[in-house]
Write an enzyme that holds these catalytic residues in place. Structure first.
Site, PDB file in Angstrom:
ATOM      1  N   CYS A  15     -11.838  56.577-101.599  1.00  0.00           N
ATOM      2  CA  CYS A  15     -11.742  55.332-102.385  1.00  0.00           C
ATOM      3  C   CYS A  15     -10.314  54.784-102.303  1.00  0.00           C
ATOM      4  O   CYS A  15     -10.122  53.574-102.176  1.00  0.00           O
ATOM      5  CB  CYS A  15     -12.136  55.576-103.842  1.00  0.00           C
ATOM      6  SG  CYS A  15     -13.919  55.612-104.113  1.00  0.00           S
ATOM      7  N   ASP A  38      -9.796  60.508 -88.608  1.00  0.00           N
ATOM      8  CA  ASP A  38      -9.753  61.728 -89.413  1.00  0.00           C
ATOM      9  C   ASP A  38      -8.348  62.341 -89.319  1.00  0.00           C
ATOM     10  O   ASP A  38      -7.754  62.405 -88.240  1.00  0.00           O
ATOM     11  CB  ASP A  38     -10.806  62.723 -88.895  1.00  0.00           C
ATOM     12  CG  ASP A  38     -11.073  63.845 -89.884  1.00  0.00           C
ATOM     13  OD1 ASP A  38     -12.201  63.948 -90.369  1.00  0.00           O
ATOM     14  OD2 ASP A  38     -10.138  64.633 -90.170  1.00  0.00           O
ATOM     15  N   HIS A  54     -18.243  53.878-103.597  1.00  0.00           N
ATOM     16  CA  HIS A  54     -18.237  55.334-103.753  1.00  0.00           C
ATOM     17  C   HIS A  54     -19.669  55.846-103.908  1.00  0.00           C
ATOM     18  O   HIS A  54     -20.391  55.442-104.812  1.00  0.00           O
ATOM     19  CB  HIS A  54     -17.411  55.745-104.967  1.00  0.00           C
ATOM     20  CG  HIS A  54     -17.323  57.244-105.132  1.00  0.00           C
ATOM     21  ND1 HIS A  54     -16.352  58.006-104.509  1.00  0.00           N
ATOM     22  CD2 HIS A  54     -18.111  58.112-105.808  1.00  0.00           C
ATOM     23  CE1 HIS A  54     -16.542  59.283-104.811  1.00  0.00           C
ATOM     24  NE2 HIS A  54     -17.598  59.378-105.598  1.00  0.00           N
ATOM     25  N   THR A 103     -16.511  68.433 -97.875  1.00  0.00           N
ATOM     26  CA  THR A 103     -15.273  68.738 -98.611  1.00  0.00           C
ATOM     27  C   THR A 103     -14.713  67.501 -99.306  1.00  0.00           C
ATOM     28  O   THR A 103     -13.979  67.623-100.276  1.00  0.00           O
ATOM     29  CB  THR A 103     -14.185  69.306 -97.671  1.00  0.00           C
ATOM     30  OG1 THR A 103     -13.921  68.363 -96.640  1.00  0.00           O
ATOM     31  CG2 THR A 103     -14.613  70.626 -97.063  1.00  0.00           C
ATOM     32  N   HIS A 106     -17.230  61.763-100.979  1.00  0.00           N
ATOM     33  CA  HIS A 106     -17.482  60.334-100.795  1.00  0.00           C
ATOM     34  C   HIS A 106     -18.143  60.264 -99.430  1.00  0.00           C
ATOM     35  O   HIS A 106     -17.516  60.621 -98.413  1.00  0.00           O
ATOM     36  CB  HIS A 106     -16.160  59.563-100.862  1.00  0.00           C
ATOM     37  CG  HIS A 106     -16.270  58.079-100.650  1.00  0.00           C
ATOM     38  ND1 HIS A 106     -15.591  57.163-101.436  1.00  0.00           N
ATOM     39  CD2 HIS A 106     -16.950  57.346 -99.732  1.00  0.00           C
ATOM     40  CE1 HIS A 106     -15.864  55.929-101.021  1.00  0.00           C
ATOM     41  NE2 HIS A 106     -16.687  56.024 -99.970  1.00  0.00           N
ATOM     42  N   HIS A 108     -19.613  60.011 -95.818  1.00  0.00           N
ATOM     43  CA  HIS A 108     -19.004  59.534 -94.564  1.00  0.00           C
ATOM     44  C   HIS A 108     -19.725  60.117 -93.367  1.00  0.00           C
ATOM     45  O   HIS A 108     -20.302  61.196 -93.438  1.00  0.00           O
ATOM     46  CB  HIS A 108     -17.518  59.916 -94.488  1.00  0.00           C
ATOM     47  CG  HIS A 108     -17.265  61.370 -94.776  1.00  0.00           C
ATOM     48  ND1 HIS A 108     -17.251  61.890 -96.046  1.00  0.00           N
ATOM     49  CD2 HIS A 108     -17.035  62.417 -93.948  1.00  0.00           C
ATOM     50  CE1 HIS A 108     -17.019  63.190 -95.993  1.00  0.00           C
ATOM     51  NE2 HIS A 108     -16.893  63.536 -94.733  1.00  0.00           N
TER      52      HIS A 108
HETATM   53  P1  5GP Z   1     -16.353  66.705 -94.757  1.00  0.00           P
HETATM   54  O1  5GP Z   1     -16.220  68.171 -94.554  1.00  0.00           O
HETATM   55  O2  5GP Z   1     -16.348  66.310 -96.220  1.00  0.00           O
HETATM   56  O3  5GP Z   1     -17.525  66.124 -94.013  1.00  0.00           O
HETATM   57  O4  5GP Z   1     -15.092  66.079 -94.049  1.00  0.00           O
HETATM   58  C1  5GP Z   1     -14.020  65.486 -94.682  1.00  0.00           C
HETATM   59  C2  5GP Z   1     -13.080  65.035 -93.590  1.00  0.00           C
HETATM   60  O5  5GP Z   1     -12.097  64.214 -94.170  1.00  0.00           O
HETATM   61  C3  5GP Z   1     -12.363  66.184 -92.889  1.00  0.00           C
HETATM   62  O6  5GP Z   1     -12.640  66.112 -91.493  1.00  0.00           O
HETATM   63  C4  5GP Z   1     -10.897  65.953 -93.183  1.00  0.00           C
HETATM   64  O7  5GP Z   1     -10.064  66.239 -92.099  1.00  0.00           O
HETATM   65  C5  5GP Z   1     -10.872  64.476 -93.540  1.00  0.00           C
HETATM   66  N1  5GP Z   1      -9.844  64.116 -94.503  1.00  0.00           N
HETATM   67  C6  5GP Z   1      -9.556  64.768 -95.666  1.00  0.00           C
HETATM   68  N2  5GP Z   1      -8.562  64.127 -96.315  1.00  0.00           N
HETATM   69  C7  5GP Z   1      -8.215  63.059 -95.552  1.00  0.00           C
HETATM   70  C8  5GP Z   1      -7.245  62.026 -95.693  1.00  0.00           C
HETATM   71  O8  5GP Z   1      -6.482  61.960 -96.645  1.00  0.00           O
HETATM   72  N3  5GP Z   1      -7.198  61.107 -94.712  1.00  0.00           N
HETATM   73  C9  5GP Z   1      -8.023  61.145 -93.618  1.00  0.00           C
HETATM   74  N4  5GP Z   1      -7.879  60.207 -92.715  1.00  0.00           N
HETATM   75  N5  5GP Z   1      -8.945  62.111 -93.456  1.00  0.00           N
HETATM   76  C10 5GP Z   1      -9.035  63.060 -94.404  1.00  0.00           C
HETATM   77 ZN    ZN Z   2     -14.792  57.572-103.310  1.00  0.00          ZN
END
Ligand code: 5GP
Ligand code: ZN
Length: 149
Positions: A15, A38, A54, A103, A106, A108
């Site tokens: 967000c 990422d 969100h 992790t 939100h 994605h």
């Molecule tokens: P999930 O495991 O929730 O599918 O993936 C979350 C992704 O968000 C991870 O690949 C992580 O590297 C990425 N990520 C986490 N925090 C940030 C951030 O502050 N900025 C960006 N650009 N990516 C993030």
């Molecule tokens: Zn969010």
């Protein structure tokens, strides 16, 4: 946004990125989604397609937003293929829920460029499941489809 969604969004890094309150390398945005790099890419070019609104998981996305997220994911995959990033294949990944490695809560899409020898191992080789069990699994899911609004 509902009161609950507003509370859930507080402290949400995506967000904050969507609101441009937190830094990100944005490659595309429209009224529904923002796409950015990422921070910890599996391979260079790893993109995240994030709805502005969100929503935690797939089930929390409205139909129009969901359709747009997947459509933009397809467009980003095509762009990666045409870009000068190394891209011999693409993985589109959703982690929906903690058990599925989510992790950031939100919703994605991950759009991950792949190439031979990139070192990313997705899964072991699961054994073949008996037909009777596959049929019973299919039945359980068909029942759920029929009752989904
Ligand atoms: P999930 O495991 O929730 O599918 O993936 C979350 C992704 O968000 C991870 O690949 C992580 O590297 C990425 N990520 C986490 N925090 C940030 C951030 O502050 N900025 C960006 N650009 N990516 C993030
Ligand atoms: Zn969010």
């Amino acid at each position: 946004m509902t009161q609950n969604a507003t509370s859930a969004a507080q402290g949400c890094i995506f967000c904050a990125i969507v609101a441009r309150e937190s830094e990100a390398s944005v490659v595309y945005e429209d009224e529904t989604v923002v796409v950015f790099m990422d921070l910890n890419p599996v391979t260079p070019g790893h993109l995240l397609v994030v709805p502005r609104e969100h929503a935690v998981g797939l089930d929390d996305l409205d139909q129009a937003t969901s359709a747009r997220v997947w459509e933009v994911g397809r467009d980003m995959a095509r762009a990666l293929r045409r870009s000068r990033m190394r891209c011999e294949g693409i993985n589109v990944l959703v982690c929906d829920g903690e058990a599925a490695f989510q992790t950031v809560f939100h919703f994605h899409l991950h759009i991950v460029p792949r190439y031979v020898g990139d070192g990313w191992i997705l899964m072991s080789e699961p054994p073949e499941r008996e037909r009777s069990l596959l049929d019973s699994d299919a039945h359980a899911i068909k029942e759920a489809i029929a009752s989904t609004d």
